[in-house]
Scaffold this motif. Structure first.
Motif, mmCIF file in Angstrom:
data_model
loop_
_atom_site.group_PDB
_atom_site.id
_atom_site.type_symbol
_atom_site.label_atom_id
_atom_site.label_comp_id
_atom_site.label_asym_id
_atom_site.label_seq_id
_atom_site.Cartn_x
_atom_site.Cartn_y
_atom_site.Cartn_z
ATOM 1 N N ASN A 1 0.850 -1.200 0.000
ATOM 2 C CA ASN A 1 0.000 0.000 0.000
ATOM 3 C C ASN A 1 0.888 1.254 0.000
ATOM 4 O OD1 ASN A 1 0.665 0.801 2.700
ATOM 5 N ND2 ASN A 1 -0.760 -0.732 3.474
ATOM 6 N N GLY A 2 0.251 2.418 -0.092
ATOM 7 C CA GLY A 2 0.980 3.681 -0.236
ATOM 8 C C GLY A 2 1.987 3.942 0.869
ATOM 9 N N TRP A 3 1.586 3.637 2.100
ATOM 10 C CA TRP A 3 2.451 3.867 3.259
ATOM 11 C C TRP A 3 3.708 2.999 3.170
ATOM 12 C CZ3 TRP A 3 2.804 6.806 7.651
ATOM 13 C CH2 TRP A 3 3.572 6.313 8.695
ATOM 14 N N VAL B 1 5.034 1.644 0.490
ATOM 15 C CA VAL B 1 5.899 2.097 -0.606
ATOM 16 C C VAL B 1 6.716 3.310 -0.153
ATOM 17 C CG1 VAL B 1 5.925 3.057 -2.943
ATOM 18 C CG2 VAL B 1 4.358 1.208 -2.394
ATOM 19 N N LEU B 2 6.041 4.216 0.574
ATOM 20 C CA LEU B 2 6.723 5.419 1.060
ATOM 21 C C LEU B 2 7.891 5.063 1.976
ATOM 22 C CD1 LEU B 2 6.479 8.599 1.230
ATOM 23 C CD2 LEU B 2 5.255 8.223 3.339
ATOM 24 N N GLN B 3 7.621 4.134 2.915
ATOM 25 C CA GLN B 3 8.660 3.762 3.876
ATOM 26 C C GLN B 3 9.861 3.106 3.182
ATOM 27 O OE1 GLN B 3 8.447 4.876 6.974
ATOM 28 N NE2 GLN B 3 6.538 5.705 6.200
ATOM 29 N N GLU C 1 11.872 5.526 1.028
ATOM 30 C CA GLU C 1 12.752 6.337 1.888
ATOM 31 C C GLU C 1 14.051 5.605 2.183
ATOM 32 O OE1 GLU C 1 12.652 9.486 3.048
ATOM 33 O OE2 GLU C 1 11.026 9.545 1.595
ATOM 34 N N THR D 1 9.328 7.011 8.641
ATOM 35 C CA THR D 1 9.724 8.369 8.281
ATOM 36 C C THR D 1 8.614 8.991 7.457
ATOM 37 O OG1 THR D 1 10.850 7.338 6.451
ATOM 38 C CG2 THR D 1 12.225 8.104 8.250
ATOM 39 N N ALA E 1 8.543 11.712 4.818
ATOM 40 C CA ALA E 1 9.259 12.685 3.998
ATOM 41 C C ALA E 1 8.262 13.529 3.223
ATOM 42 C CB ALA E 1 10.164 11.954 3.036
ATOM 43 N N SER F 1 6.686 14.123 0.348
ATOM 44 C CA SER F 1 6.494 13.326 -0.864
ATOM 45 C C SER F 1 5.073 13.561 -1.367
ATOM 46 C CB SER F 1 6.707 11.851 -0.517
ATOM 47 O OG SER F 1 5.989 11.020 -1.365
ATOM 48 N N LYS G 1 3.062 11.502 -1.974
ATOM 49 C CA LYS G 1 2.192 10.505 -1.330
ATOM 50 C C LYS G 1 1.683 10.980 0.031
ATOM 51 C CE LYS G 1 3.799 6.236 -3.403
ATOM 52 N NZ LYS G 1 4.845 6.696 -4.303
ATOM 53 N N LYS H 1 -1.887 8.300 8.427
ATOM 54 C CA LYS H 1 -1.381 7.074 7.793
ATOM 55 C C LYS H 1 -2.433 6.356 6.923
ATOM 56 C CE LYS H 1 0.645 2.706 9.063
ATOM 57 N NZ LYS H 1 0.757 1.738 10.120
ATOM 58 N N ILE I 1 -2.596 7.729 3.549
ATOM 59 C CA ILE I 1 -1.437 7.441 2.701
ATOM 60 C C ILE I 1 -1.521 5.997 2.204
ATOM 61 C CG2 ILE I 1 1.092 7.375 2.615
ATOM 62 C CD1 ILE I 1 0.997 9.353 5.024
ATOM 63 N N GLU I 2 -2.013 5.127 3.098
ATOM 64 C CA GLU I 2 -2.108 3.708 2.725
ATOM 65 C C GLU I 2 -3.102 3.513 1.579
ATOM 66 O OE1 GLU I 2 -1.218 1.181 6.778
ATOM 67 O OE2 GLU I 2 -3.179 2.058 6.529
ATOM 68 N N TYR I 3 -4.301 4.018 1.780
ATOM 69 C CA TYR I 3 -5.356 3.840 0.771
ATOM 70 C C TYR I 3 -5.975 5.198 0.455
ATOM 71 C CZ TYR I 3 -4.678 -0.864 2.524
ATOM 72 O OH TYR I 3 -4.115 -2.030 2.916
ATOM 73 N N PRO I 4 -5.267 6.011 -0.341
ATOM 74 C CA PRO I 4 -5.711 7.401 -0.533
ATOM 75 C C PRO I 4 -7.093 7.540 -1.175
ATOM 76 C CG PRO I 4 -3.862 6.873 -1.972
ATOM 77 C CD PRO I 4 -4.043 5.712 -1.074
#
Lengths: 372, 478
Positions: free
Chosen positions: A181-183, A185-187, A190, B101, B103, B105, B107, B233, B236-239
């Motif tokens: 999921n998006g989180w 991928v972000l982690q 990074e 983290t 950042a 981004s 996302k 969070k 970000i996980e499932y926008p």
């Protein structure tokens, strides 16, 4: 009836047992916490002394670190946790003696064993520890853990591999990210950014790889293109932009909508180097799918070439409102000529174009006033 | 950002409906939902009493039925506590192990925090400073002050100056006096406006917010440094799926805490874990005052903003955000928000219960989706639980005093009631410790265990009264 009363008495006894167990647990945890903070304080002073006496991390004797830690604390779990804590506070070179001590004390071997045979929590924690301690010897096992049945363990393994910083693991990490999921991928991105290696070769290799199930291959390509766009925006020193553009070039005319959209986003992030690349993105504004036209409009705004003004002005009359919106936003980004094009639409015959242009111009005005 | 997964039509905004109409319809439905079984029960009781069947037997059998129901409800609660403990531990462990983290981004969406201080607000400056020091890449803090806090004090403290800020009035609001910004704290924006209700202040803040996500934050709370990151969070996980993310505001057990504070904390812990399956919906529905939450600005504008800023509005929002469609309502189990002072427990409990009723009603309205069926049953249990316990208490005590019920049955009823309550209460504390949400010292644990006994034996009965009152308020307030 008597049976029911007995049952209720058992319930009350259960309550009493849980209560006592909770209090006993609290006592144990508090004692452990206190002991751990004592160990931490003593180990800190010993470490400071060792580092000062040695002068440089390379001259530190690993045996001395191990012996002093074992002298301070007999509890191996506390030793392990304290070592990890101090390692994460130091930079890569400074922490090397502590990481070697971790391996010398058999913790790496223990973690590898746990990762292979433990329960989910043990596997998850072992993977995390191996990543934090940057154990290169665990790369193979961590690669295996990326196929673990538990999602948390898989993610911990991916993070650990990215943290270790082995560039040969990048393909495996990207493969794992296709389901993330998006989180997540972000982690991971990074951590990939922190790897300090040029990722171009690894990314391009994945884009050109053939074989395997088609849908899976496409998923991998999508993830790689996303990562390229992300790297191009945030760490262009770790990516060869020309190579990235060349890679994206081959997907702009793909049959897959998702791939085409992502390839255009890569151009938006990297910019264009040749007129043919610019033409390619510009032509996407006439694509038969509104999704592609919308992405292309946005990308042209980001690329910032004034030559796109006339095509973007045409896109203001697009049948899809999202394309019109993106085109108007892109024109606003292109500076004076773009704004003039928007203003010209205000009194035009096309109602949609006029409305979209009006909305964006109003927003621009608001921003300008707020800025003032 | 363009979403390729959604069709173009899904971006089209719906026309705002009037909130009170929706609320009334669902309140009516909730009333029927609760009243019909009770009417049937009363009719059956009257018929039985009118027949030749002895009254003693009828009352005794009703008391036995109520005892069994209370026991079954307790078992259900305990199973939820176990589920909550395991699930929460997993998520907390995963967060603790993987240092995350945030950042800058694409996302990570920017967030606007809305803060409307109350007159009772103490240390407003401290709260603002803590909010300005959050660990999140891009956010703004909008303070809407309707005179509750002296603006001059804030001007001096934060170096604020009047600015000519132009904003789009997407929602109809009352007038505002001035807008102030600070060079020293660029994230901060203070709006001064005439005294009004909370809803108007919130709507002013929504109009001013520049971010796609808006965080509603209670005045008497403090967010942890990574609190906003954890709360954002799910977005970000499932926008594309997440519509709301919320977390419960926690009460801390201070060194000088009184026994009553500990009782309230024990009660909150029990409620938190024993509502595991429906926690997200209940926490959000129980109002802005019990939690910290993030909504999408577009959703808020679509429903016409807040009208009363009370419990129930979030339910309406949820409903029209597409309850029957695919969406995510997330509840973050981590401790990310601390309450500096607690609201009166009767208010909190009443709101909690009323939200359960409203959620049951709104859930019933969307019953086409069969997957939600277990949810309805749980909600019904949550709605009926305090009524059952109070009814049982009145019936058994009344029956005993009038000689209709024997002492053995009274003992059975009270033993069931107390033993289940004790187990639930202490398991809430154990679950909290096991799930790593809180790590209490030995003295705190002893205090909480003692408080849990008081909570189970005395406080719970008082709480049931307030919860029933909450149900009535929810039904009557149209």
């Amino acid at each position: 009836m008597q049976f029911v009363f007995y049952f209720l008495i058992v319930l009350l006894a259960l309550w009493a047992f849980i209560t006592i167990a909770q209090v006993a647990y609290s006592i144990r945890v508090e004692a452990k916490r206190r002991f751990k903070s004592e160990v931490r304080a003593r180990f800190k002073s010993v470490l400071q002394q060792i580092y000062t006496e040695a002068g440089s991390p390379t001259r530190i004797s690993i045996d001395e670190v191990v012996a002093s830690l074992e002298r301070i604390c007999k509890d191996r779990i506390i030793c392990r946790d304290v070592l990890i804590e101090f390692t994460s506070k130091l930079d890569l070179d400074e922490s090397k003696p502590l990481r070697d001590a971790y391996e010398r004390m058999g913790f790496v071997k223990q973690d590898i064993e746990l990762l292979q045979n433990g329960k989910w929590q043990a596997r998850f924690e072992a993977a995390t520890r191996l990543g934090r301690m940057r154990c290169w010897s665990a790369i193979e096992v961590l690669n295996g853990a990326m196929r673990d049945k538990d999602e948390d363990v898989r993610f911990a393994a991916v993070c650990a591999l990215a943290e270790i910083g082995d560039q040969y693991s990048i393909p495996a990490i990207v493969h794992a990210l296709t389901d993330a999921n998006g989180w997540q991928v972000l982690q991971v991105s990074e951590r990939l950014l922190a790897m300090n290696v040029d990722v171009t070769h690894a990314f391009l290799q994945m884009l050109t790889a053939s074989g395997g199930v088609k849908s899976r291959r496409e998923a991998v390509i999508k993830t790689v293109l996303d990562l390229i766009a992300d790297f191009a925006q945030r760490a262009d020193d770790k990516l060869n932009l020309n190579a990235a553009r060349a890679a994206a070039y081959q997907f702009v005319n793909s049959e897959q909508l998702d791939l085409r959209a992502r390839a255009i986003r890569v151009f938006a992030a990297t910019g264009v180097a040749t007129p043919s690349e610019f033409e390619l993105v510009l032509n996407c504004l006439s694509d038969r799918y509104w999704e592609i036209r919308a992405v292309a409009a946005k990308a042209l705004g980001q690329i910032g070439d004034q030559a796109a003004v006339s095509k973007l002005t045409e896109a203001l009359r697009d049948e899809a409102w999202w394309v019109r919106h993106n085109a108007a936003q892109a024109l606003a980004r292109l500076g004076q000529s773009g704004i003039e094009a928007l203003q010209a639409q205000l009194h035009g015959e096309d109602k949609f174009a006029a409305e979209t242009a009006k909305q964006v111009l109003e927003e621009l005005q608001l921003d300008a006033k707020s800025g003032a | 950002m363009l979403n390729l997964g959604l069709s173009q039509q899904e971006y089209v905004l719906k026309q705002p409906q009037h909130l009170s109409q929706v609320s009334f319809r669902y309140r009516l439905l909730a009333g029927l939902l609760l009243l019909v079984p009770f009417l049937l029960f009363c009719i059956a009781l009257l018929l039985a009493l009118a027949s030749e069947y002895p009254a003693t037997k009828i009352v005794s059998e009703v008391a036995i039925v109520l005892t069994v129901l209370i026991f079954l409800r307790g078992v259900l609660s305990l199973s939820q506590v176990v589920h909550s403990a395991i699930k929460t531990r997993r998520s907390v462990l995963s967060r603790l192990a993987n240092k995350f983290t945030m950042a800058r981004s694409p996302k990570v969406p920017p967030v606007s925090i809305l803060f409307c201080p109350k007159e009772t607000q103490q240390n407003c400056e401290e709260t603002l400073r803590s909010l300005l020091a959050l660990d999140y890449p891009e956010y703004e803090l909008i303070v809407v002050n309707d005179g509750s806090v002296p603006t001059e004090k804030l001007l001096v403290e934060f170096g604020l100056e009047p600015v000519n800020k132009v904003f789009k009035r997407s929602l109809m609001t009352g007038s505002i006096h001035d807008i102030y910004a600070s060079k020293k704290y660029p994230k901060l924006l203070v709006v001064s406006k005439p005294r009004s209700n909370l809803a108007d202040s919130l709507n002013v803040g929504i109009n001013l917010a520049r971010s796609p996500l808006i965080c509603f934050f209670e005045d008497e709370c403090v967010l942890t440094r990574d609190g906003l990151s954890l709360l954002a969070k799910p977005f970000i996980e499932y926008p594309n799926l997440t519509v709301i993310s919320a977390a419960t505001a926690e009460m801390s057990l201070a060194e000088d805490a009184e026994l009553f504070d500990a009782v309230k904390i024990a009660s909150r812990k029990r409620l938190f874990h024993s509502s595991s399956f429906l926690r997200a919906l209940l926490c959000i529905a129980s109002g802005l005052r019990n939690s910290v939450s993030i909504f999408r600005k577009a959703d808020l504008i679509r429903v016409g903003g807040f009208q009363e800023a009370v419990m129930g509005e979030a339910v309406s929002l949820l409903l029209r955000s597409g309850l029957a469609e695919e969406h995510r309502v997330s509840h973050v189990a981590d401790v990310l928000c601390w309450k500096l002072s607690s609201a009166r427990p009767e208010v909190e409990l009443g709101q909690w219960q009323a939200s359960a009723v409203l959620m049951a009603a709104t859930g019933l309205a969307a019953a086409r989706d069969i997957r939600l069926l277990p949810g309805y049953l749980l909600l019904l249990v949550e709605c009926y639980a305090p009524i059952l316990e109070l009814l049982g208490l009145v019936l058994v005590l009344g029956g005993f005093l009038t000689g209709l019920i024997g002492s053995e049955l009274v003992l059975l009823f009270f033993m069931t009631l107390i033993s289940m309550a004790l187990l639930e209460s202490v398991s809430g504390i154990v679950a909290d410790e096991f799930s790593l949400r809180h790590q209490h010292t030995v003295s705190e644990t002893l205090l909480l265990v003692f408080a849990s006994i008081i909570e189970a034996v005395l406080y719970r009965q008082v709480a049931n009264y307030y919860r029933v009152k909450g149900i009535l308020e929810a039904l009557l307030k149209a």
